[in-house]
Design an enzyme around this catalytic site. Sequence first.
Site, PDB file in Angstrom:
ATOM      1  N   GLY A   1      -1.513 -12.099  -2.890  1.00 17.72           N
ATOM      2  CA  GLY A   1      -1.648 -10.887  -3.593  1.00 17.72           C
ATOM      3  C   GLY A   1      -0.666  -9.898  -2.942  1.00 17.72           C
ATOM      4  O   GLY A   1       0.174  -9.964  -1.997  1.00 17.72           O
ATOM      5  N   HIS A   2      -0.597  -8.485  -3.487  1.00 12.26           N
ATOM      6  CA  HIS A   2       0.289  -7.551  -3.189  1.00 12.26           C
ATOM      7  C   HIS A   2      -0.075  -7.070  -1.694  1.00 12.26           C
ATOM      8  O   HIS A   2      -1.216  -6.987  -1.286  1.00 12.26           O
ATOM      9  CB  HIS A   2       0.361  -6.385  -4.372  1.00 12.26           C
ATOM     10  N   ASN A   3       1.095  -6.833  -0.945  1.00 16.52           N
ATOM     11  CA  ASN A   3       0.752  -6.240   0.326  1.00 16.52           C
ATOM     12  C   ASN A   3       0.386  -7.359   1.447  1.00 16.52           C
ATOM     13  O   ASN A   3       0.207  -6.804   2.609  1.00 16.52           O
ATOM     14  CB  ASN A   3       0.297  -4.968   0.615  1.00 16.52           C
TER      15      ASN A   3
END
Length: 226
Positions: A135-137
């Site tokens: 997922g993002h980050n």
Amino acid sequence: NVLIDPTATIGTNCIIEANVVIQDQAVLEKDVMVGANAVIGKGVIIGEGTIIEAGAVLTHSIVGKNCVIGTGARLGQAGFGFYMDEKGHVTVPQLGRVLIGDNVEIGANTTIDRGTLKDTIVGEGCRLDNLVQLGHNVELGRGCVIVAQVGIAGSTILGDYVIAAGQAGIAGHLHIEDRVRIAAQSGIMRDIKAGETVAGSPAVPVKEWHRQTIALKNLIKTRKAT
């Protein structure tokens, strides 16, 4: 047919197969191979000696040297970013990048979301199997091994040499420290200290998980006996 934007930079000895699209301001350093039907998005940088296999799509990404990006992998797409409003779900713009270190291998049909405001990072020497989702980050340290169908939710940080076995699920905003080992199909819902081995869902130290398993087995035997 190959479509290469005139502003793209192609290094020496690159191999570009049929139906590849390389968009504006992309950079391929020397000895890069791009397989058939792959797409290299605007401003993407591919390091020396890296192999992009057939059908992969890379956007908003910087990839290091001597990497392998597997067939059908997707790097740099927008993550699952929104907040809930009584009038509906409101999309949060995804503005970060995907940064891949040197000597990383990413399996077929793996997906790595771009960051929201900061970047999604995969450290040097990591190995990601097929059908992994970051997922993002998310941040992976050096040398992590992420096996097939593992999903890591947004903003979770893994230290160096973490191993996550097949189908493990890791919740968001967690910190998994160096050399943690996560058993297959485990559900990670808390931070984990360096060197721990965990199993189960919710995951617990592996010795405790074995005790739970034995206790449950004995309970079933007792009930059958009565």
